[in-house]
Design a protein around this motif. Sequence first.
Motif, short mmCIF file in Angstrom:
data_model
loop_
_atom_site.label_atom_id
_atom_site.label_comp_id
_atom_site.label_asym_id
_atom_site.label_seq_id
_atom_site.Cartn_x
_atom_site.Cartn_y
_atom_site.Cartn_z
N GLU A 148 13.98 3.66 -0.83
CA GLU A 148 13.49 3.78 0.54
C GLU A 148 12.01 3.45 0.63
O GLU A 148 11.57 2.77 1.56
CB GLU A 148 13.76 5.20 1.06
N MET A 149 11.23 3.93 -0.35
CA MET A 149 9.79 3.66 -0.34
C MET A 149 9.51 2.17 -0.52
O MET A 149 8.62 1.63 0.14
CB MET A 149 9.10 4.47 -1.45
N GLN A 151 11.18 -0.24 0.45
CA GLN A 151 11.53 -0.96 1.67
C GLN A 151 10.49 -0.77 2.77
O GLN A 151 10.46 -1.52 3.75
CB GLN A 151 12.90 -0.49 2.19
N GLN A 152 9.62 0.22 2.61
CA GLN A 152 8.69 0.58 3.67
C GLN A 152 7.34 -0.10 3.58
O GLN A 152 6.55 -0.04 4.52
CB GLN A 152 8.49 2.10 3.70
N PHE A 153 7.03 -0.74 2.43
CA PHE A 153 5.74 -1.40 2.33
C PHE A 153 5.90 -2.73 1.58
O PHE A 153 6.80 -2.87 0.76
CB PHE A 153 4.70 -0.52 1.64
#
Length: 207
Positions: A148-149, A151-153
């Motif tokens: 998830e991380m 995909q966020q940056f």
Amino acid sequence: MADRDGLELLTMRKLGQKVGVEAMSLYNHVANKEDLVDGMIDLVFGEIDLPARGAAWMPAMRQRAISLRAVLSRHRWAVGLMESRTNPGPANLRHHDAVLGNLRAAGFSVEAAAHVYSLLDSYIYGFAQTQMSLPFDAAEEIVAMGKEMLQQFPVDEYPNLAEMIEHAMKPGYDHSGEFEFGLDLMLNTIESAFHGVGDPELPVDAV
């Protein structure tokens, strides 16, 4: 109750209900909640492995550190309270005396024993506090959170962070293993600095 709900939710009224008495009856046994917490902390200290008489200091300190961290993982509410008691119980006093006694028997001076005790406890309690604040417990949660991380940056803007997240997502990675790595590094450094006994070699400008 504290292990399950946290210390802040433990009240004398709830405790009285749990043991089937009026809350006021508890004050025949403890003066107040702080007195109760003193006893609870003493029970926690009683669960920690103590250095055996005559044990070599490095394995004794290593086992004590591993045991303390395991105990704190069972009683998370106790992390910030272990060294805060102004009315320590017998298990608390016995623990500190045994640890200091092991270091003194190994040849550490009083000053050196204080340094080592402070250094180790800062690491143990600090690691426990940090681990308890992490947003995951199991390896599966690390993988899910890592994906998830990522995909966020934009990975190309934070390549070192992305590399570390991918490292933590590898099968078999266990963040708790970092504790023993750091502990062994610290113990070996202490051994080298203190040569096993006595005072450390201080820098010239510190003398």
